[in-house]
Design an enzyme around this catalytic site. Sequence first.
Site, short mmCIF file in Angstrom:
data_model
loop_
_atom_site.label_atom_id
_atom_site.label_comp_id
_atom_site.label_asym_id
_atom_site.label_seq_id
_atom_site.Cartn_x
_atom_site.Cartn_y
_atom_site.Cartn_z
N LYS A 100 -56.49 94.41 -53.72
CA LYS A 100 -55.96 93.98 -55.02
C LYS A 100 -56.76 92.81 -55.57
O LYS A 100 -57.20 92.80 -56.73
CB LYS A 100 -54.49 93.59 -54.93
CG LYS A 100 -53.89 93.27 -56.30
CD LYS A 100 -52.64 92.45 -56.21
CE LYS A 100 -52.99 90.98 -56.27
NZ LYS A 100 -51.87 90.08 -56.43
N ASP A 118 -50.84 95.92 -57.79
CA ASP A 118 -49.86 94.94 -57.33
C ASP A 118 -48.51 95.63 -57.24
O ASP A 118 -48.42 96.85 -57.35
CB ASP A 118 -49.83 93.72 -58.27
CG ASP A 118 -49.50 94.11 -59.70
OD1 ASP A 118 -49.03 95.24 -59.94
OD2 ASP A 118 -49.72 93.28 -60.59
#
Length: 197
Positions: A100, A118
């Site tokens: 991420k 996320d």
Amino acid sequence: MRVFEDRDPYRVLIRTILSQRTRDENTDEATASLFERYPSIEDVAYAPLEEIEVLIRKAGFYHVKARRVREVSRIILEEYDGKVPDDINELLKLPGVGRKTANCVLVYAFGRPAIPVDTHVHRISNRIGLVDTRTPEETERALMKVIPREYWIELNDLMVQFGQDICRPLGPRHEECPIADHCDYYFRIKEEGKKKV
């Protein structure tokens, strides 16, 4: 929605590390405090750990994050001539940098197509039926197959905003949702409601 007014790769990387498991407003405050006191990568790399901790306290997990921020700064200085790498494999070698974070750096600092996943992106993608995955890594791979590459850069921002405003974890606003009629989750809720009547 993430605020990356400064597209400097180093600042995007540090802000994203600080953002892990905390709210955007706390991340913004911690990032501003850190860079106000230590504006350059050299400053952060050789700053006293205790001072970094105080400055980033709002971001939570500040003992761990302070060590990571300083260590990442030193590694970038010593191994990458002070330049944040623009390659996902190199970014993933940095301590505390997962997919991420690496994808956020690619998108927000370098303008490269990537899909940062996320909690919002993972939840919404599965909730609406775009993917059927268990982990953020699986979600990233699945989204790369179903979302045209030209939309990858803006996908994270759109889904984060959508997740904060409409498709919230608790109490999603189905009545305001522009895609409710195409949403697997909403369809299941309607069907369950009919069975109870």
